[in-house]
Design a protein around this motif. Structure first.
Motif, mmCIF file in Angstrom:
data_model
loop_
_atom_site.group_PDB
_atom_site.id
_atom_site.type_symbol
_atom_site.label_atom_id
_atom_site.label_comp_id
_atom_site.label_asym_id
_atom_site.label_seq_id
_atom_site.Cartn_x
_atom_site.Cartn_y
_atom_site.Cartn_z
ATOM 1 N N GLU A 67 -1.815 7.304 4.295
ATOM 2 C CA GLU A 67 -2.884 6.159 4.591
ATOM 3 C C GLU A 67 -4.700 6.459 3.371
ATOM 4 O OE1 GLU A 67 -4.435 7.558 8.969
ATOM 5 O OE2 GLU A 67 -2.687 7.409 9.837
ATOM 6 N N GLY A 68 -4.005 7.638 2.889
ATOM 7 C CA GLY A 68 -5.753 6.765 1.491
ATOM 8 C C GLY A 68 -5.435 6.003 1.210
ATOM 9 N N LEU A 69 -4.115 6.253 0.965
ATOM 10 C CA LEU A 69 -3.744 5.630 -0.490
ATOM 11 C C LEU A 69 -3.265 3.751 -0.222
ATOM 12 C CD1 LEU A 69 -0.717 6.801 -2.467
ATOM 13 C CD2 LEU A 69 -2.724 7.225 -3.050
ATOM 14 N N SER A 70 -2.746 3.413 1.431
ATOM 15 C CA SER A 70 -3.690 1.880 1.557
ATOM 16 C C SER A 70 -5.117 1.585 1.378
ATOM 17 C CB SER A 70 -3.185 2.109 3.144
ATOM 18 O OG SER A 70 -3.212 0.713 3.577
ATOM 19 N N MET A 76 6.748 4.528 -3.694
ATOM 20 C CA MET A 76 6.163 3.487 -4.730
ATOM 21 C C MET A 76 7.290 3.787 -5.673
ATOM 22 S SD MET A 76 2.528 5.629 -6.007
ATOM 23 C CE MET A 76 2.445 4.601 -7.536
ATOM 24 N N SER A 77 8.934 3.872 -5.622
ATOM 25 C CA SER A 77 9.397 2.863 -6.533
ATOM 26 C C SER A 77 10.577 2.022 -6.087
ATOM 27 C CB SER A 77 10.441 4.398 -6.868
ATOM 28 O OG SER A 77 11.535 5.056 -6.125
ATOM 29 N N ARG A 78 9.956 2.374 -4.241
ATOM 30 C CA ARG A 78 10.823 2.001 -3.420
ATOM 31 C C ARG A 78 12.450 1.956 -3.043
ATOM 32 N NH1 ARG A 78 7.044 1.102 -0.495
ATOM 33 N NH2 ARG A 78 8.061 0.127 0.966
ATOM 34 N N LEU A 111 3.654 2.496 8.455
ATOM 35 C CA LEU A 111 2.266 1.628 8.007
ATOM 36 C C LEU A 111 1.912 0.548 7.274
ATOM 37 C CD1 LEU A 111 -0.544 3.133 7.855
ATOM 38 C CD2 LEU A 111 0.204 4.405 5.923
ATOM 39 N N GLU A 112 3.120 0.652 6.425
ATOM 40 C CA GLU A 112 2.987 -0.578 5.968
ATOM 41 C C GLU A 112 2.452 -1.957 6.422
ATOM 42 O OE1 GLU A 112 4.655 1.456 1.457
ATOM 43 O OE2 GLU A 112 6.699 -0.044 2.884
ATOM 44 N N GLN A 113 3.550 -1.913 7.743
ATOM 45 C CA GLN A 113 4.251 -2.817 8.726
ATOM 46 C C GLN A 113 2.337 -3.415 8.937
ATOM 47 O OE1 GLN A 113 7.660 -2.262 10.223
ATOM 48 N NE2 GLN A 113 8.419 -2.343 8.925
ATOM 49 N N TYR A 114 2.016 -1.853 9.688
ATOM 50 C CA TYR A 114 0.775 -2.083 10.170
ATOM 51 C C TYR A 114 -0.321 -1.932 9.497
ATOM 52 C CZ TYR A 114 -2.495 -1.144 13.675
ATOM 53 O OH TYR A 114 -4.032 -1.356 14.211
ATOM 54 N N ASN A 115 -0.532 -2.664 8.265
ATOM 55 C CA ASN A 115 -1.726 -2.439 7.302
ATOM 56 C C ASN A 115 -1.085 -3.607 6.674
ATOM 57 O OD1 ASN A 115 -2.951 -0.118 8.263
ATOM 58 N ND2 ASN A 115 -2.393 0.764 6.791
ATOM 59 N N GLN A 116 0.203 -3.898 6.569
ATOM 60 C CA GLN A 116 0.883 -5.341 6.262
ATOM 61 C C GLN A 116 -0.199 -5.088 4.094
ATOM 62 O OE1 GLN A 116 2.324 -8.656 7.237
ATOM 63 N NE2 GLN A 116 2.502 -6.623 8.208
ATOM 64 N N VAL A 117 0.145 -3.582 4.214
ATOM 65 C CA VAL A 117 0.387 -3.498 2.549
ATOM 66 C C VAL A 117 1.504 -2.198 2.269
ATOM 67 C CG1 VAL A 117 -1.523 -1.801 0.756
ATOM 68 C CG2 VAL A 117 -2.613 -3.208 2.600
ATOM 69 N N LEU A 118 1.638 -2.675 0.753
ATOM 70 C CA LEU A 118 3.091 -1.628 0.000
ATOM 71 C C LEU A 118 2.326 -0.762 -0.909
ATOM 72 C CD1 LEU A 118 6.054 -4.691 -0.238
ATOM 73 C CD2 LEU A 118 5.585 -3.327 1.439
ATOM 74 N N LEU A 119 2.785 0.058 -0.244
ATOM 75 C CA LEU A 119 2.290 1.382 -1.557
ATOM 76 C C LEU A 119 3.431 1.436 -2.899
ATOM 77 C CD1 LEU A 119 2.091 3.731 1.221
ATOM 78 C CD2 LEU A 119 0.097 2.360 0.081
ATOM 79 N N ASN A 120 3.166 0.242 -3.478
ATOM 80 C CA ASN A 120 3.795 0.645 -4.612
ATOM 81 C C ASN A 120 3.192 -0.661 -5.912
ATOM 82 O OD1 ASN A 120 3.540 -2.717 -4.160
ATOM 83 N ND2 ASN A 120 5.229 -2.965 -4.321
#
Length: 288
Positions: free
Chosen positions: A180-183, A218-220, A279-288
């Motif tokens: 959540e923080g990194l998003s 982050m590396s997916r 979480l990524e889908q909800y925020n529409q933010v990929l952690l990469n």
């Protein structure tokens, strides 16, 4: 000395292999016999039936849940004088019951779950948290040492399972909070690599920020080393402990709700770190 090992999954495969370094005969069993035979070919262990394996002096089990351990013990009682060392992430109450019933048969039972993921199992650096009778622990310690970096006797029967469950729910909380923080930081245009470099030299660091976030999320590369359904199980065990003691656990109940958004059938086939994709889908933010 004869040692038996039941369950050659991602963790047990390497753990049983390290036991061959001891001056002992190491017997192995797996539900899929061909896997036990492959282990014997690679490490020099001996693939045997359960009836023979439970005649060992030290018997390890490393299975998905306490139910599988209970079923094997019921059908294949170990010999008197042996020590059963259960490395499953199990239920504390089950450990207490098994310890009491086996003691009447002259068998000691230690709940000894491990932490350190598959890399720790491969490198023999696992943390082992052991519950059970102290003299039995002292007898078993040199054998456990074959795959351990840290061994702690944490209390009576069930204590090892309790520590493991609390450890895993804390790990889950750390990973979700970090994500959540990194998003938030990514939306603000911050480099996640740079942010992690700061976090990992500051008070917010954890094993999740040092390894799981960069190496998996982050590396997916969500390679399955610890299935999400097993983490869901451990979170449930931790919350049962909270309920039994009547203590406050509002934050940890939220952790369960977050990780249980993925159904158990799907969770069985994915790594625990893949839960962050919700979480990524909800925020529409990929952690990469």
């Amino acid at each position: 000395m004869r040692i038996g090992f039941i369950g050659l999954g991602a963790m047990g495969w390497h753990m049983a292999g390290h036991l061959t370094q001891l001056d002992a005969t190491v017997m192995v069993w797996n539900r899929t016999k061909s896997k036990a035979e492959a282990h014997a070919a690679q490490f020099g262990t001996i693939s045997v039936d359960l009836d023979l394996l439970v005649q060992a002096d030290f018997i390890f089990s490393c299975l998905p849940t306490s139910s599988e351990v209970e079923a094997i013990l019921s059908a294949h009682p170990p010999k008197s004088g042996s020590i059963w060392i259960d490395c499953t992430s199990g239920i504390p109450f089950s450990a207490q019951q098994l310890s009491q019933s086996l003691k009447r048969q002259g068998v000691e039972f230690l709940d000894a779950p491990v932490s350190g993921q598959t890399i720790g199992a491969e490198n023999a650096t696992l943390t082992v948290m052991v519950g059970g009778h102290q003299p039995a622990f002292e007898r078993a310690r040199p054998v456990i040492q074959a795959f351990a970096g840290v061994i702690e006797h944490v209390g009576e029967s069930g204590s090892g399972f309790a520590v493991k469950a609390v450890n895993n729910i804390l790990m889950a909380a750390n990973l979700w909070a970090l994500s959540e923080g990194l998003s938030v930081l990514k939306v603000r245009g911050v480099s996640l690599d740079a942010a992690l470099a700061c976090i990992n030299h500051s008070s917010g660091k954890s094993s999740m920020s040092e390894t799981v976030m960069p190496q998996k999320i982050m590396s997916r590369c969500f390679n399955k080393t610890f299935a999400l359904n097993l983490l869901q199980k451990d979170i449930g065990i931790a919350l049962d402990l909270i309920a039994e003691t009547g203590q406050q656990g509002s934050l940890l109940h939220c952790v369960q709700q977050l990780y249980n958004q993925i159904d158990r059938q799907t969770a069985e086939h994915i790594d625990f770190s893949a839960a962050i994709q919700v979480l990524e889908q909800y925020n529409q933010v990929l952690l990469n």
